[in-house]
Design a protein around this motif. Sequence first.
Motif, mmCIF file in Angstrom:
data_model
loop_
_atom_site.group_PDB
_atom_site.id
_atom_site.type_symbol
_atom_site.label_atom_id
_atom_site.label_comp_id
_atom_site.label_asym_id
_atom_site.label_seq_id
_atom_site.Cartn_x
_atom_site.Cartn_y
_atom_site.Cartn_z
ATOM 1 N N SER A 756 0.823 -1.202 0.000
ATOM 2 C CA SER A 756 0.000 0.000 0.000
ATOM 3 C C SER A 756 0.861 1.258 0.000
ATOM 4 N N THR A 757 0.299 2.299 -0.606
ATOM 5 C CA THR A 757 1.019 3.587 -0.613
ATOM 6 C C THR A 757 1.141 4.147 0.801
ATOM 7 N N ASN A 758 0.129 3.917 1.641
ATOM 8 C CA ASN A 758 0.212 4.395 3.030
ATOM 9 C C ASN A 758 1.358 3.715 3.768
ATOM 10 N N ILE A 762 4.672 5.572 5.298
ATOM 11 C CA ILE A 762 5.095 5.463 6.702
ATOM 12 C C ILE A 762 6.521 4.939 6.790
ATOM 13 N N ALA A 763 6.872 3.968 5.917
ATOM 14 C CA ALA A 763 8.231 3.432 5.923
ATOM 15 C C ALA A 763 9.245 4.504 5.551
ATOM 16 N N TYR A 764 8.929 5.276 4.490
ATOM 17 C CA TYR A 764 9.829 6.366 4.119
ATOM 18 C C TYR A 764 9.960 7.383 5.255
ATOM 19 N N ALA A 791 -0.816 7.747 8.288
ATOM 20 C CA ALA A 791 -0.909 6.944 9.507
ATOM 21 C C ALA A 791 -2.295 6.993 10.130
ATOM 22 N N PHE A 792 -2.983 8.155 10.054
ATOM 23 C CA PHE A 792 -4.204 8.323 10.828
ATOM 24 C C PHE A 792 -5.469 8.510 9.974
ATOM 25 N N ALA A 793 -5.315 8.904 8.719
ATOM 26 C CA ALA A 793 -6.502 9.096 7.884
ATOM 27 C C ALA A 793 -7.006 7.756 7.361
ATOM 28 N N ARG A 794 -8.308 7.694 7.103
ATOM 29 C CA ARG A 794 -8.895 6.451 6.610
ATOM 30 C C ARG A 794 -8.611 6.235 5.134
ATOM 31 N N THR A 798 -2.393 9.458 -2.245
ATOM 32 C CA THR A 798 -2.184 9.249 -3.673
ATOM 33 C C THR A 798 -0.710 9.010 -3.961
ATOM 34 N N PRO A 799 -0.411 8.385 -5.108
ATOM 35 C CA PRO A 799 1.001 8.219 -5.495
ATOM 36 C C PRO A 799 1.737 9.555 -5.598
ATOM 37 N N GLN A 800 1.016 10.594 -6.007
ATOM 38 C CA GLN A 800 1.654 11.913 -6.100
ATOM 39 C C GLN A 800 2.078 12.424 -4.715
ATOM 40 N N GLU A 801 1.240 12.175 -3.706
ATOM 41 C CA GLU A 801 1.607 12.594 -2.354
ATOM 42 C C GLU A 801 2.817 11.816 -1.842
ATOM 43 N N LEU A 802 2.864 10.510 -2.197
ATOM 44 C CA LEU A 802 4.014 9.703 -1.808
ATOM 45 C C LEU A 802 5.282 10.232 -2.457
ATOM 46 N N GLU A 803 5.190 10.554 -3.744
ATOM 47 C CA GLU A 803 6.355 11.121 -4.428
ATOM 48 C C GLU A 803 6.749 12.461 -3.820
ATOM 49 N N ALA A 804 5.753 13.261 -3.431
ATOM 50 C CA ALA A 804 6.066 14.557 -2.814
ATOM 51 C C ALA A 804 6.782 14.379 -1.481
#
Length: 840
Positions: A756-758, A762-764, A791-794, A798-804
């Motif tokens: 999962s992206t979440n 969290i790992a990053y 971590a806390f939102a249901r 998005t992949p863009q947020e992960l990249e950011a």
Amino acid sequence: MPTDNNEQLEVVNQRTRLNVSNTLMSVTIITFLVTGFTMMYATAFDWEFSVWAVMMYALIAALIFSILYNVNKKWLTAVVVSLSCIAPVAMAVFDMFDVQKGLMAFLYSVQMNAFYWLPGVFEGGTPSDGELVMNFLRAYYLMAISLTALALTKRKNIPLTLLLYVPLFVCAVSNTTMLPEAAPCIAAATGVILAVLAHGFRRKKIQQSGVILFLLTVPVLIFSIVMGVIFPVDTYDKNDLATDILEDLVDFAKNISEPVSEILDTALHGVKNPNARGDMDYFCSLYSGSTNLENVGPFNPPDQEIMNVTKIFNSSYTGSFDTTASTSLYLKIESLDTYKNNSLKSSKINMPVYDEDKLPAAQQAPYVVWIDSYLPSSVDVVPYYSDFHNSAFSEKDVHANPYNTTNDGYTYFSVATAPVKTGDIYTEKYKEDYVYKTCLDVPKSTEMALISSGDLPDWYLDIYHGYVTVPDAEKVKRVTEYVRNLHPYSTDTDYPPRGVDFVPWFVSDAESGICVHYAATTVILLRLIGVPARYVRGYVDYRSVPSSQHTLYAMHAHAWFEFFAPEYGWIMGDSTPGSMDNADDYDINAVIKAYPEFANASFARGFVSILNPDYTEQTTTSSETEPTETTPSETEPSATTSDTEASSDVTSTVTPTPADQTESSQSTTPPDEPESTKETEKDTPPDWAVSISEGMEYSFGKDGEFHIEFKDNSPAGKMVKTLKAIVCTAGSIALVIDILILGWFIYWKRQFRRKSTNGRAIAYYHYYSLMGRIFRYSLPKKAVRIAEKAAFAREKITPQELEALVAVCEKNMNEIAKGYNRFKKLPYNALLVKNRITNK
């Protein structure tokens, strides 16, 4: 029987001849005790003492007393002890060598900062009289050193002599506003430990115990330093510590004694001003030369009259008046130049400020201002700009600007809206030791937090890293405007969080601020790009037109900043929102208006980027200045050093004259020495080569090869064994480190491959957060927000947020790594997990 006589004779000889080891031991212990406890007191009360002077006094006095007591003559011992105890009392009673004045200054400082209940009024000294206090301590130490040397020499009552140093220790730790520095505490602790050990070894032979104690000095000192590192003073909040202790004592004392409770309450809140007018009930600060920024919150002062200010035209002034200017009047109380542990403090300027032969003739100023203070004060209220103008009602000119505070009793001032251009009249010591040292100092933790915050503008980072060159006046303008627009001004600004660095917090996380926030932040940001600056507090008369008279209240209190230019002195500036129009009459804009050439003036000094240490800007020169036009007086320190070194190199390569060669040959070769002797000594191998050759064993193997081995018991063999052990140990450690690094890589590679992206976010976040803790930098707020959402939102991010998240952390970490030296880059590169996966 002869044996007994010989033993008795040996004992008598030991008593009558000087015991070197015992004397060295006594001198060492006394020097640590005197230096440590004196400097504990000095650093706690901010007295200016010379460490080397104290150390040399203790060493010489201890040596003299130890030698006298080693003679072991009872009558001599009695005379020395009596004189050493009577002399300090006599000097204090008859005020010999200003000992009585020093005692008064000592008691004054203790009464004002530690023991407020101490009876009496001590007018013999002021808190600035450090040399007077030193005179008293020198007299007191005559007795203390004498009795300590006697106890250490005779090996009797050693712990009792430590009581002689207890008063200084109690005074140092009882100060409610400052604590002793770490180095004096380490020295004092070393002396105490050695004295206790001397008491424990008192039954051993004098010769033996003296040698043991002298050899134990270094281990004991190392132990004290280690304890000082483990429990450093800077790790706890001094103000919180003193406040919490006093509050607990006040609550406890209320149940026992009301007078005791009042004394402690006074220590906590201050001294009630006995000269307060009417029914005003307020407390004044016990130590006004500081500001604890953690206590800066909502601005809601009482409706209290402070002073009456009158401003008129100067009838002696022959120039033109600017009737549109001077609608406000800045009134300076004091400057604070040291930022540490969220506190701004005022240092003492104990040095000549001006080159007396360069002082300009006094000029007439367009305005006259006089100040009628309603409240008693130990400092003058000085308007801008009053330096180098004819005093309106005094023969003595006012020179208030270069100092942190003035206390000359001035009430009348000749005032202009721009400083007098004086030329370079300031002494090199003032500029180098105060302006370009104290007023450029920024704690490294503050600097790192600001530069790595990601909230400073690109133009500032370019100047900081040395990528661009900007005129110094432009630096001041840009920083002032940037800070002014950081956050909105609000008198309801909340207190900062406990335990955070005030300036980085205000830049990154505050929502509003008052004048204190903007002034302190401007000072730090200017210092980071080489502009010497200091914090100022005082009052502002916002309606100060000529022929006006106003009463200022507590609500008119304000804070601003000053920066230094060598030919103009300290120039004020104000970065508080809404104060631009008020400050324009006095700040850099007013100076450029009066002196257009100031726009290209050079007044910044060398600074080193903490993240780009290879860049060093020695002096920021204007674009119109050519390097070839540098005069000897303007030569940079580095250039001066280089020239000196070059000249010394040239001197060393000069070919000597025949006379010089003759003298040299005569001095190195004795005329009577035979030539054969010189050749023999020249061909003789050195001792270390002989020692190695004697420890070698030579043999031929079965294959005819020649082998060389070292004997195990020889020095060379032992050295080889030691080297082998070191190599094996280093190899084992390297192997363990390699295994741990391999495990580190495998672990994070697996974490970065979560489905999962979440989970990946969290790992990053955990990886970058751990790197931040290891290398002491904080993560950008944007990355923290994304990680909290993951971590806390249901919903999934998005992949863009992960990249950011990865991009902003990568940029922040790369920016930090630019400033690492080669030793810090080694562990950084070892822990850097490359080829990280974002959305795969």
